[in-house]
Scaffold this motif. Structure first.
Motif, PDB file in Angstrom:
ATOM      1  N   LYS A 162       0.734  -1.042   0.059  1.00  6.35           N
ATOM      2  CA  LYS A 162      -0.042   0.137   0.241  1.00  6.35           C
ATOM      3  C   LYS A 162       0.933   1.143   0.024  1.00  6.35           C
ATOM      4  CE  LYS A 162      -3.928   1.980   2.367  1.00  6.35           C
ATOM      5  NZ  LYS A 162      -4.716   2.136   3.330  1.00  6.35           N
ATOM      6  N   ASP A 166       0.785  -0.116  -5.092  1.00  7.24           N
ATOM      7  CA  ASP A 166      -0.401  -0.433  -5.596  1.00  7.24           C
ATOM      8  C   ASP A 166      -1.222   0.593  -6.501  1.00  7.24           C
ATOM      9  OD1 ASP A 166      -0.408   1.699  -3.701  1.00  7.24           O
ATOM     10  OD2 ASP A 166      -2.189   1.106  -2.559  1.00  7.24           O
ATOM     11  N   SER A 213      -6.380  -5.256   1.137  1.00  7.28           N
ATOM     12  CA  SER A 213      -7.540  -6.187   1.148  1.00  7.28           C
ATOM     13  C   SER A 213      -7.695  -6.972  -0.161  1.00  7.28           C
ATOM     14  CB  SER A 213      -8.928  -5.201   1.355  1.00  7.28           C
ATOM     15  OG  SER A 213      -9.100  -4.508   0.112  1.00  7.28           O
ATOM     16  N   GLU A 214      -8.671  -7.892   0.024  1.00  4.08           N
ATOM     17  CA  GLU A 214      -8.800  -8.841  -1.134  1.00  4.08           C
ATOM     18  C   GLU A 214      -9.368  -7.833  -2.057  1.00  4.08           C
ATOM     19  OE1 GLU A 214     -11.198 -12.443  -0.110  1.00  4.08           O
ATOM     20  OE2 GLU A 214      -9.840 -12.967   1.304  1.00  4.08           O
ATOM     21  N   GLY A 215     -10.478  -7.011  -1.819  1.00  3.02           N
ATOM     22  CA  GLY A 215     -11.035  -6.271  -2.780  1.00  3.02           C
ATOM     23  C   GLY A 215     -10.072  -5.341  -3.419  1.00  3.02           C
ATOM     24  N   ALA A 216      -9.121  -4.837  -2.674  1.00  2.00           N
ATOM     25  CA  ALA A 216      -8.318  -3.910  -3.336  1.00  2.00           C
ATOM     26  C   ALA A 216      -7.293  -4.797  -4.309  1.00  2.00           C
ATOM     27  CB  ALA A 216      -7.134  -3.410  -2.336  1.00  2.00           C
ATOM     28  N   GLU A 218      -8.041  -7.438  -5.939  1.00  6.56           N
ATOM     29  CA  GLU A 218      -9.082  -7.923  -7.184  1.00  6.56           C
ATOM     30  C   GLU A 218      -9.014  -6.617  -8.172  1.00  6.56           C
ATOM     31  OE1 GLU A 218     -10.274 -10.719  -8.019  1.00  6.56           O
ATOM     32  OE2 GLU A 218      -9.147 -11.689  -6.563  1.00  6.56           O
ATOM     33  N   LYS A 219      -9.222  -5.333  -7.555  1.00  7.29           N
ATOM     34  CA  LYS A 219      -9.439  -4.340  -8.534  1.00  7.29           C
ATOM     35  C   LYS A 219      -7.811  -4.164  -9.402  1.00  7.29           C
ATOM     36  CE  LYS A 219     -12.335  -1.348  -5.980  1.00  7.29           C
ATOM     37  NZ  LYS A 219     -12.492  -0.155  -5.112  1.00  7.29           N
ATOM     38  N   LYS A 221      -5.789  -6.635  -9.954  1.00  5.81           N
ATOM     39  CA  LYS A 221      -5.813  -7.731 -10.853  1.00  5.81           C
ATOM     40  C   LYS A 221      -6.662  -7.574 -12.179  1.00  5.81           C
ATOM     41  CE  LYS A 221      -4.675 -11.289  -7.165  1.00  5.81           C
ATOM     42  NZ  LYS A 221      -5.095 -12.570  -6.684  1.00  5.81           N
ATOM     43  N   ARG A 222      -7.831  -6.778 -11.897  1.00  9.40           N
ATOM     44  CA  ARG A 222      -8.620  -6.543 -13.332  1.00  9.40           C
ATOM     45  C   ARG A 222      -7.737  -5.661 -14.217  1.00  9.40           C
ATOM     46  NH1 ARG A 222     -13.126  -6.986  -9.556  1.00  9.40           N
ATOM     47  NH2 ARG A 222     -12.932  -4.751  -9.009  1.00  9.40           N
TER      48      ARG A 222
END
Length: 224
Positions: A162, A166, A213-216, A218-219, A221-222
């Motif tokens: 972070k 990121d 976080s997992e959400g961060a 995933e964003k 990776k997309r």
């Protein structure tokens, strides 16, 4: 060669089930490193190529079609002659080989000897790379250029920290830099190695940072 440790039945250092040989010594000093006990090249245990080949072939039945042996560390290319010899010897035994490297040390012979190279690109910006690792990005870029020109199969990895790695621009720059890679892995920063820094008497400067976080993740990776 100086070896820190060996992990059998590893599943996170290349394709399939693998034996992971951790080489002692590393010229980088990454702020988030979870293996600071491998920094010093004077540590580890002396092992011969023949000894390691005998050990790794014991597990050949577990490797299956996709698995094999990965050289990691530390930085295996700090001992590039021994690494190249070991990779060549394992290949003669019909074992798939992977070389997990930061590219801190550039050596064509060792890079060419591996079936797969996993290149850990710490950061895409030279200045940020230096701040994060205490080492210049030059050899990492040379390794990347060689892999592309030689048509060598390679993966690219980056640890997501972070405020450091990121940023969306940084991730898009990584995607562009890694063009030609069979795979790009984004690994979440973790604090599992902090106790090793304390044990080694080293100051861990990222102690206040939390893993993404997992959400961060995933964003990011997309974006790839």
């Amino acid at each position: 060669m100086k070896i820190h440790s060996i992990e059998t039945l590893g599943a996170h250092d290349g394709p399939g089930i693998r034996t992971v040989v951790f080489f002692q010594g590393c010229p980088m000093r990454c702020s988030y490193c979870h293996n600071p006990d491998m920094f010093c090249a004077a540590g580890g245990e002396e092992k011969s190529v023949e000894e390691l080949v005998r050990f790794c072939t014991r597990y050949k039945n577990y490797y299956g079609h996709d698995g094999g042996v990965t050289l990691s560390g530390g930085e295996p290319l700090l001992q590039y002659e021994a690494a190249a010899q070991l990779l060549t010897a394992l290949k003669k035994e019909g074992i798939h080989t992977a070389l997990d490297t930061s590219g801190a040390v550039f050596n064509k012979k060792a890079l060419a000897a591996a079936d797969l190279v996993i290149l850990d690109i710490k950061h895409t910006d030279p200045s940020a790379f230096l701040d994060l690792t205490g080492h210049a990005i030059f050899n990492t870029l040379k390794a990347l250029e060689f892999l592309k020109s030689a048509g060598k199969p390679f993966w690219v990895r980056q640890v997501i920290v972070k405020g450091i790695t990121d940023g969306h621009e940084q991730i898009l720059a990584l995607k562009k830099m890694a063009a030609g890679a069979a795979r790009i892995e984004l690994l979440p920063y973790h604090t599992l190695g902090v106790h090793k820094w304390e044990k080694c008497g080293l100051d861990y400067t990222l102690a206040d940072l939390k893993p993404p976080s997992e959400g961060a993740m995933e964003k990011l990776k997309r974006l790839l």
